[in-house]
Design a protein around this motif. Structure first.
Motif, PDB file in Angstrom:
ATOM      1  N   GLY A  99       0.820  -1.198   0.000  1.00 29.95           N
ATOM      2  CA  GLY A  99       0.000   0.000   0.000  1.00 29.95           C
ATOM      3  C   GLY A  99       0.856   1.250   0.000  1.00 29.95           C
ATOM      4  O   GLY A  99       2.082   1.182  -0.097  1.00 29.95           O
ATOM      5  N   TYR A 101       0.202   4.094   2.311  1.00 29.87           N
ATOM      6  CA  TYR A 101       0.037   4.962   3.475  1.00 29.87           C
ATOM      7  C   TYR A 101       0.625   4.345   4.731  1.00 29.87           C
ATOM      8  O   TYR A 101       0.163   3.322   5.221  1.00 29.87           O
ATOM      9  CB  TYR A 101      -1.448   5.258   3.672  1.00 29.87           C
ATOM     10  N   THR A 104      -1.509   4.866   8.303  1.00 29.91           N
ATOM     11  CA  THR A 104      -2.633   3.958   8.550  1.00 29.91           C
ATOM     12  C   THR A 104      -2.199   2.538   8.234  1.00 29.91           C
ATOM     13  O   THR A 104      -2.902   1.781   7.560  1.00 29.91           O
ATOM     14  CB  THR A 104      -3.853   4.351   7.709  1.00 29.91           C
ATOM     15  N   ASP A 109      -8.121  -2.187   4.576  1.00 29.35           N
ATOM     16  CA  ASP A 109      -8.877  -1.657   3.441  1.00 29.35           C
ATOM     17  C   ASP A 109      -8.067  -0.703   2.586  1.00 29.35           C
ATOM     18  O   ASP A 109      -8.430  -0.436   1.439  1.00 29.35           O
ATOM     19  CB  ASP A 109     -10.128  -0.931   3.942  1.00 29.35           C
ATOM     20  N   LEU A 110      -6.977  -0.157   3.115  1.00 26.91           N
ATOM     21  CA  LEU A 110      -6.206   0.837   2.386  1.00 26.91           C
ATOM     22  C   LEU A 110      -5.029   0.256   1.617  1.00 26.91           C
ATOM     23  O   LEU A 110      -4.251   0.995   1.022  1.00 26.91           O
ATOM     24  CB  LEU A 110      -5.712   1.918   3.353  1.00 26.91           C
ATOM     25  N   ASP A 112      -3.408  -1.794  -1.546  1.00 25.32           N
ATOM     26  CA  ASP A 112      -3.807  -1.882  -2.954  1.00 25.32           C
ATOM     27  C   ASP A 112      -3.870  -3.308  -3.477  1.00 25.32           C
ATOM     28  O   ASP A 112      -4.767  -3.660  -4.246  1.00 25.32           O
ATOM     29  CB  ASP A 112      -2.784  -1.121  -3.821  1.00 25.32           C
TER      30      ASP A 112
END
Length: 124
Positions: A99, A101, A104, A109-110, A112
């Protein structure tokens, strides 16, 4: 589009060790957040286990601190999870994820892209 392929799962007795590998293609692992999540049977959600960012900063869930180590080999574009002193409660399917970020890092959910998962079973 990135692809992640995990390997290294298996069955081990309590106190044993396993090393999981996640080979990344289509994305340079060192430029993103790479993380391991796990999902035990009966749990609806995947829980964060460990993460590593572009500058090799790391985070771990409290229950694995001192036992698990996340690392990255930039020459192989591969992320590892060394798991030592395994406990029965570590039994789960382990997933590699990538991901963008870091603030977080534990929010599934964040992320990819995800691998297909590898089963880790710890027996007494």
């Amino acid at each position: 589009q990135a692809q992640l392929v995990e390997s290294g799962g298996g069955s081990v007795q309590t106190g044993g060790s396993l090393r999981l590998s996640c080979v990344v293609s289509g994305r340079t692992a060192s430029s993103y957040v790479m993380a391991w999540f796990r999902q035990a049977t009966g749990n609806e959600r995947r829980e964060f286990v460990a993460g590593i960012n572009w500058s090799r900063g790391t985070h771990y869930r409290d229950s694995v601190k001192g036992r698990f180590t996340i690392s990255r080999d930039d020459t192989k574009n591969t992320v590892y999870l060394q798991m030592d002193n395994l406990k029965i409660e570590d039994t789960a399917v382990y997933y590699c994820a990538t991901g963008r970020y870091w603030n977080t890092y534990d929010a599934a959910d964040l992320y990819d892209y995800w691998g297909q998962g590898t089963q880790v079973t710890v027996n007494s």
